[in-house]
Design a protein around this motif. Structure first.
Motif, PDB file in Angstrom:
ATOM      1  N   MET A   1      24.232  30.922  47.117  1.00 49.43           N
ATOM      2  CA  MET A   1      25.447  31.530  46.578  1.00 49.43           C
ATOM      3  C   MET A   1      25.999  30.658  45.450  1.00 49.43           C
ATOM      4  O   MET A   1      26.061  29.439  45.574  1.00 49.43           O
ATOM      5  N   LEU A   2      26.365  31.312  44.359  1.00 46.43           N
ATOM      6  CA  LEU A   2      27.052  30.620  43.275  1.00 46.43           C
ATOM      7  C   LEU A   2      28.484  30.317  43.716  1.00 46.43           C
ATOM      8  O   LEU A   2      29.045  31.006  44.565  1.00 46.43           O
ATOM      9  N   ARG A   3      29.072  29.282  43.138  1.00 49.47           N
ATOM     10  CA  ARG A   3      30.452  28.952  43.490  1.00 49.47           C
ATOM     11  C   ARG A   3      31.382  30.077  43.059  1.00 49.47           C
ATOM     12  O   ARG A   3      31.301  30.565  41.925  1.00 49.47           O
ATOM     13  N   PHE A   4      32.243  30.463  43.943  1.00 49.99           N
ATOM     14  CA  PHE A   4      33.156  31.578  43.677  1.00 49.99           C
ATOM     15  C   PHE A   4      34.529  31.041  43.325  1.00 49.99           C
ATOM     16  O   PHE A   4      35.017  30.099  43.941  1.00 49.99           O
ATOM     17  N   LYS A   5      35.141  31.655  42.328  1.00 47.86           N
ATOM     18  CA  LYS A   5      36.517  31.328  41.957  1.00 47.86           C
ATOM     19  C   LYS A   5      37.340  32.609  42.061  1.00 47.86           C
ATOM     20  O   LYS A   5      36.936  33.650  41.527  1.00 47.86           O
ATOM     21  N   SER A   6      38.465  32.538  42.712  1.00 48.85           N
ATOM     22  CA  SER A   6      39.328  33.715  42.856  1.00 48.85           C
ATOM     23  C   SER A   6      39.921  34.086  41.499  1.00 48.85           C
ATOM     24  O   SER A   6      39.929  33.282  40.561  1.00 48.85           O
ATOM     25  N   GLU A   7      40.432  35.289  41.406  1.00 47.76           N
ATOM     26  CA  GLU A   7      40.982  35.792  40.142  1.00 47.76           C
ATOM     27  C   GLU A   7      42.113  34.915  39.590  1.00 47.76           C
ATOM     28  O   GLU A   7      42.095  34.584  38.402  1.00 47.76           O
ATOM     29  N   PRO A   8      43.115  34.480  40.404  1.00 46.21           N
ATOM     30  CA  PRO A   8      44.182  33.636  39.833  1.00 46.21           C
ATOM     31  C   PRO A   8      43.661  32.293  39.326  1.00 46.21           C
ATOM     32  O   PRO A   8      44.067  31.827  38.244  1.00 46.21           O
ATOM     33  N   VAL A   9      42.743  31.662  40.063  1.00 45.96           N
ATOM     34  CA  VAL A   9      42.176  30.375  39.627  1.00 45.96           C
ATOM     35  C   VAL A   9      41.374  30.569  38.353  1.00 45.96           C
ATOM     36  O   VAL A   9      41.453  29.767  37.407  1.00 45.96           O
ATOM     37  N   TRP A  10      40.602  31.633  38.287  1.00 44.99           N
ATOM     38  CA  TRP A  10      39.786  31.905  37.106  1.00 44.99           C
ATOM     39  C   TRP A  10      40.680  32.144  35.879  1.00 44.99           C
ATOM     40  O   TRP A  10      40.385  31.655  34.792  1.00 44.99           O
ATOM     41  N   ALA A  11      41.785  32.873  36.056  1.00 46.60           N
ATOM     42  CA  ALA A  11      42.699  33.158  34.942  1.00 46.60           C
ATOM     43  C   ALA A  11      43.368  31.890  34.430  1.00 46.60           C
ATOM     44  O   ALA A  11      43.476  31.666  33.215  1.00 46.60           O
ATOM     45  N   VAL A  12      43.810  31.006  35.350  1.00 49.41           N
ATOM     46  CA  VAL A  12      44.454  29.751  34.935  1.00 49.41           C
ATOM     47  C   VAL A  12      43.444  28.854  34.217  1.00 49.41           C
ATOM     48  O   VAL A  12      43.761  28.245  33.182  1.00 49.41           O
TER      49      VAL A  12
END
Length: 159
Positions: free
Chosen positions: A21-32
């Motif tokens: 699995m690739l590392r996952f980033k949630s939408e708020p973390v990705w946006a910041v």
């Protein structure tokens, strides 16, 4: 991740899958992160890279040689078809393989084998040359005129 080994005709000769699995980033973390790292990413000072290492150790190539590999990222469980697959802008594949035991020994000792083969072939050529060209290279000595008289004198038996 599923890897398919393809022949030159495009036929799948073998297939292997590897759960990862690739590392996952949630939408708020990705946006910041996008806001904070936007300028360095665009300027090329930073990059967003994830390395996925897949080890396939059970594949042995058969009689039909492998022409290429097809790497497939499959969707995660719980997503609709086409969902859950990350966006990939660039990718690269590094393949490391291991030779069979005899070929591995020859590969690691290739310089030594080359030197010994060169020495043995030189000695064989020298031996063949000495055997077949001996009369030319090492002629027999011819008896001299004075030596013929001495030989005749030695052969006489005196009473």
């Amino acid at each position: 991740v599923r890897v398919e080994f393809l022949s030159a005709a495009g036929k799948v000769t073998a297939s292997s899958s590897y759960p990862s699995m690739l590392r996952f980033k949630s939408e708020p973390v990705w946006a910041v992160e996008t806001v904070l790292k936007g300028v360095p990413l665009i300027a090329g000072f930073q990059s967003e890279v994830q390395i996925l290492e897949v080890k396939i150790s059970d594949f042995t190539e058969g009689y039909e040689p492998t022409a290429c590999l097809r790497v497939i990222l499959e969707q995660r469980a719980g997503y609709q078809p086409g969902g859950g697959i990350p966006e990939i802008y660039a990718g690269s594949v590094a393949i490391e393989s291991e030779l069979p035991k005899l070929k591995r020994i020859i590969w690691s000792w290739r310089r030594t084998v080359f030197v010994w083969l060169a020495i043995v072939s030189f000695l064989m050529e020298l031996l063949v040359t000495l055997i077949f060209c001996r009369p030319i290279l090492l002629p027999k000595p011819r008896p001299r005129a004075g030596d013929a008289k001495k030989q005749a004198h030695k052969n006489r038996i005196s009473w």
